[in-house]
Design an enzyme around this catalytic site. Structure first.
Site, short mmCIF file in Angstrom:
data_model
loop_
_atom_site.label_atom_id
_atom_site.label_comp_id
_atom_site.label_asym_id
_atom_site.label_seq_id
_atom_site.Cartn_x
_atom_site.Cartn_y
_atom_site.Cartn_z
N LYS A 191 9.87 -1.73 -10.13
CA LYS A 191 10.68 -2.46 -11.12
C LYS A 191 11.43 -1.50 -12.04
O LYS A 191 11.19 -0.30 -12.06
CB LYS A 191 9.79 -3.42 -11.92
N ARG B 240 -0.04 -5.72 -7.33
CA ARG B 240 0.91 -6.28 -6.36
C ARG B 240 1.97 -5.22 -6.08
O ARG B 240 2.71 -4.81 -6.98
CB ARG B 240 1.53 -7.55 -6.95
#
Length: 279
Positions: free
Chosen positions: A227, A261
């Site tokens: 991210k 994750r």
């Protein structure tokens, strides 16, 4: 005190001695996901990628049929079902736990029929009918915090106290699920890195991982793989954020996160093996 997360066919201890963090591998079956969009859209490619993750030691495979990257448009119910259901049925008996990443109650219902072990909802089970869809199953339910929606969440995220506000939201949603008669052992929380947060907000939440777990008394899933919060610190583009993502996963696990994750399963599995061996 709750010490085990009921995860469909599995039970994951998350308190006490010998707790092992679980690696959730991301399997996007979308044409437009921010990181690996389109690579695994067909069933054949999805299964091939899943098999690579299984070989690498993945614990959970998280299947998503709708991109939730900033600015992404919503996907129709029909399209999402067409994308995810064949994959869920194909993965059901390959070994790892199976999660579906959806906020649509009808997808939740169909996925539960297919035998998934977790519903991973970026919308915190707020959609009308979501609680009814999941109430009578045994799958884990991951409640995530998101400010606004994927199309608008990164336009101007603002908080007075991001950690306190995220905790308050997650507490309210957990209480709503409990009030609906859902077993607390099925609940898991996700602070929602990148979902309506600046880089500063994201790192404030990462630093507060242990606080979130302690205050809410629930296991935590951390999803920061590749991210922008990783790119902001490393200066690397999406395709070069593997090392930074592994570092972020370890930082979360060091504070008690149960599930990470990730896109880079093999590297994260190896890093966690070494980390656990040293603890």
């Amino acid at each position: 005190m709750q010490s085990t997360l009921q995860f469909g066919r599995f039970n994951y201890p998350w308190r006490g001695q010998g707790v092992r963090a679980r690696v959730m591998g991301i399997l996007n079956v979308t044409p437009d996901s921010f990181s690996d969009g389109g690579n695994y859209q067909s069933l054949e490619f999805a299964l091939s990628h899943a098999e690579q993750m299984i070989e690498a030691g993945v614990d959970i495979i998280d299947v998503g049929g709708e991109s939730t990257r900033p600015g992404s448009p919503p996907v129709s119910l029909e399209d999402e079902l067409q994308r995810v259901m064949p994959v869920l049925y194909a993965l059901r008996d390959l070994g790892p736990a199976i999660s579906v990443d959806t906020y649509k109650p009808q997808v939740m219902r169909e996925a539960i029929i297919a035998g998934v072990d977790m519903i991973n909802d970026i919308n915190g089970f707020r959609a009308p009918g979501a609680l009814d869809a999941v109430r009578d199953s045994d799958c884990a339910l991951c409640i995530m915090h998101m400010q606004s929606d994927p199309q608008h969440m990164q336009l101007a995220p603002a908080y007075t106290d991001v950690v306190a506000e995220v905790i308050a939201f997650l507490r309210e949603r957990a209480e709503a699920l409990l009030a609906a008669g859902i077993d607390p052992r099925r609940l898991c929380i996700d602070p929602g890195f990148g979902f309506g947060k600046t880089v500063e907000h994201n790192y404030a939440l990462l630093k507060a991982t242990a606080r979130l777990i302690d205050e809410l008394n629930l296991p935590l899933l951390a999803g920061l793989s590749r991210k922008s919060m990783v790119g902001a610190v490393t200066g690397k583009p999406v395709e070069q954020r593997m090392a930074g993502s592994v570092g972020g996963a370890l930082a979360a696990v060091a504070q008690g996160a149960l599930i990470v994750r990730v896109h880079d399963v093999a590297e994260t599995v190896d890093a966690l093996k070494v980390w656990h061996a040293a603890h």
